[in-house]
Design an enzyme around this catalytic site. Structure first.
Site, PDB file in Angstrom:
ATOM      1  N   ARG A 144      31.709  76.198  82.595  1.00 28.56           N
ATOM      2  CA  ARG A 144      31.265  75.673  83.140  1.00 28.56           C
ATOM      3  C   ARG A 144      30.957  76.073  84.397  1.00 28.56           C
ATOM      4  O   ARG A 144      29.792  76.006  85.329  1.00 28.56           O
ATOM      5  CB  ARG A 144      31.996  74.166  83.335  1.00 28.56           C
ATOM      6  CG  ARG A 144      32.518  73.145  83.043  1.00 28.56           C
ATOM      7  CD  ARG A 144      33.006  71.781  83.107  1.00 28.56           C
ATOM      8  NE  ARG A 144      34.605  72.198  82.609  1.00 28.56           N
ATOM      9  CZ  ARG A 144      35.425  71.798  82.345  1.00 28.56           C
ATOM     10  NH1 ARG A 144      35.751  70.472  83.340  1.00 28.56           N
ATOM     11  NH2 ARG A 144      36.778  72.465  82.244  1.00 28.56           N
TER      12      ARG A 144
ATOM     13  N   GLN B  52      44.654  84.144  72.138  1.00 24.61           N
ATOM     14  CA  GLN B  52      44.685  82.712  71.097  1.00 24.61           C
ATOM     15  C   GLN B  52      42.835  82.961  71.201  1.00 24.61           C
ATOM     16  O   GLN B  52      41.777  83.288  71.637  1.00 24.61           O
ATOM     17  CB  GLN B  52      44.369  81.864  71.951  1.00 24.61           C
ATOM     18  CG  GLN B  52      43.758  80.667  71.790  1.00 24.61           C
ATOM     19  CD  GLN B  52      43.710  79.273  72.968  1.00 24.61           C
ATOM     20  OE1 GLN B  52      42.698  79.737  73.637  1.00 24.61           O
ATOM     21  NE2 GLN B  52      42.989  78.321  71.933  1.00 24.61           N
TER      22      GLN B  52
END
Ligand code: UD1
Ligand code: CA
Length: 458
Positions: free
Chosen positions: A16, A73
């Site tokens: 975003r 990750q």
């Protein structure tokens, strides 16, 4: 009390934000968003501190260094998947896991201590932090049953129309019993609108196993506001700046307009100094008492003595001693020292130079790599030619020298004490003490020239 491990999730890109920079590295009033969280965590005792990184992790590692453990990750498949990446690192760890988000910067140590204490005193498998928001849009909502018991957390995008009105939100801050946490993470699926592994799903699964979820509600909801887009970032910046200005005003500094003044954390300003509008003061700038700064000034990492006036000027990594006057429209570049009572005036640029006590460069001048003594007068339009395209050279101007207007001082060059130069001189050789140097061609007046020109035309 058992041991605690702290995990901070910061692997996401922050879609975003619409940015190539990882969201948590965006600048929030002077430091990256993530550093707010790390500074808070620094104040907590924990056996392990782990940062989960992913998107552009090299940038994060470079900035933060080795004060924390990292886990990668590789694909950002959701918050549950993120936490699961720490399983191996924590295989020998026994205790509680405190999970924080790298994009929730204002969380306080007090709240975290309260959360840990409450969680451990009640031996919950999971305790979460929530808050009531007037505008809960964008956050996961806490769904409770008729008796008020937590049932589950539903993400904003997955909410049914009737639940959109729920105003209690999930802060994204939790404490888990480690064994339970990793057991439940294995059970999470991607059955939701975003197709992500949601950490928030742990709540419903644990409740389904008959376990109790603890919960604390923070009153100051701004403490847990997360930064997801540029609007959130602007709102958060405003909050930080206003708090800093309030603290400065409480210490006796006048801020003429709090809406157009931006002062970073770590800046120190003495009593009775006045900061005029449209001024930005950054990094660890220190300003003494009774100074007048602004309007329209930008000070970065500089030291300003007492009684200094800075008017519409830019000062970077420089030392300005007491009573000096800077500006308007001066630019002091790094490693400049302006001694007591000296004056740097209109359209003057100074770089890596020392200007002695009560010396003046009042107009249209460039001083680079210069060492200037006391009570020197630098005429308007003086330029130190410090660079030959390859190397930089020094200009030395001793005490009480008078440089005429529009001089070009070709370095390396030295002007001895009390020496004087004629206006328009190009000084290429040292000037001995007390001498006058004139280095320009003599003026020749040609009589009747205009008249002859006219006659030639006719
Ligand atoms: C999350 C919570 C939401 C809560 C909100 C509070 C979930 C599913 N939702 O939503 O209930 O109200 O925080 O601020 O947890 N991250 C990773 N790896 C991933 C995904 C995210 O490390 O795969 C990191 C992000 O970098 C970020 C943090 O986790 O620092 C939160 O992720 P974000 O996508 O901002 O979650 P929200 O939608 O805000
Ligand atoms: Ca978020």
């Amino acid at each position: 009390m058992g041991d605690t491990a702290i995990i901070i999730m910061a692997a996401g890109k922050g879609k975003r934000m619409k940015s190539n920079l990882p969201k948590v590295l965006h600048n929030l009033a002077g430091k990256p968003i993530l550093n707010y969280v790390l500074d808070t965590v620094d104040q907590l005792k924990a056996k392990r501190k782990i940062l989960i990184v992913g998107y552009k992790s090299d940038k994060i590692r470079e900035l933060i260094g080795d004060k924390i453990e990292y886990v990668e990750q590789k694909e950002q498949l959701g918050t549950a998947h993120a936490v699961l990446q720490t399983k191996k690192l924590l295989s020998d760890f026994i205790g509680d896991v405190l999970i924080l988000s790298g994009d929730v910067p204002f969380l306080t140590v007090k709240t975290l201590k309260k959360l840990l204490k409450y969680h451990q005193a009640n031996n919950f498998c999971c305790t979460l932090v929530s808050a009531i928001l007037k505008n809960p849009k964008g956050y996961g909502r806490i769904v409770r049953d008729k008796e008020g018991k937590i049932k589950r957390i539903v993400e904003d995008v997955d909410l049914s129309a009737d639940k959109k009105k729920i105003t209690e939100i999930n802060s994204g801050i939790y404490c888990f019993n480690k064994e339970k946490l990793f057991q439940v993470l294995e059970k999470i699926t991607t059955d939701n609108k975003q197709g992500e592994y949601y950490l928030t799903d742990t709540v419903e699964i644990l409740l389904g196993e008959g376990l109790t979820i603890g919960n604390i509600i923070v009153k100051d909801y701004s403490e847990i506001s997360g930064i997801n887009d540029r609007l959130d970032l602007a709102d958060a910046s405003k909050k930080v700046y206003q708090k800093i200005l309030q603290d400065l005003m409480a210490q006796g500094v006048t801020i003429v307009d709090t809406n157009s003044t931006f002062i970073e954390q770590g800046v120190k300003i003495g009593q009775d100094s006045i900061i005029y509008p449209f001024t930005i003061i950054e990094k660890s700038t220190k300003i003494g008492k009774n100074c007048i700064i602004g309007p329209n000034s930008h000070l970065i990492d500089s030291r300003i003595g007492k009684g200094v006036k800075v008017w519409a000027s830019i000062i970077e990594d420089s030392n300005i001693e007491e009573r000096a006057k800077i500006g308007p429209y001066a630019h002091l570049r790094p490693k400049t020292v302006i001694k007591k009572g000296a004056k740097i005036g209109n359209f003057v640029e100074v770089k890596k130079s020392t200007i002695g006590e009560d010396s003046k460069a009042s107009h249209l001048t460039y001083l680079g790599d210069a060492i200037i003594g006391k009570r020197v007068n630098i005429g308007a339009g003086t330029i130190t030619c410090n660079y030959d395209g390859e190397k930089k050279y020094k200009t030395v101007i001793e005490d009480k020298v008078f440089i005429g207007s529009n001089n070009t001082l070709v370095a390396p060059v030295k002007l001895g004490k009390d020496s004087y130069t004629g206006a328009g001189s190009t000084i290429t050789e040292d000037v001995p003490a007390g001498n006058l140097a004139i280095a320009r061609s003599r003026q020749r007046n040609i009589s009747g020239w205009r008249k002859r020109k006219k006659e030639n035309k006719e």
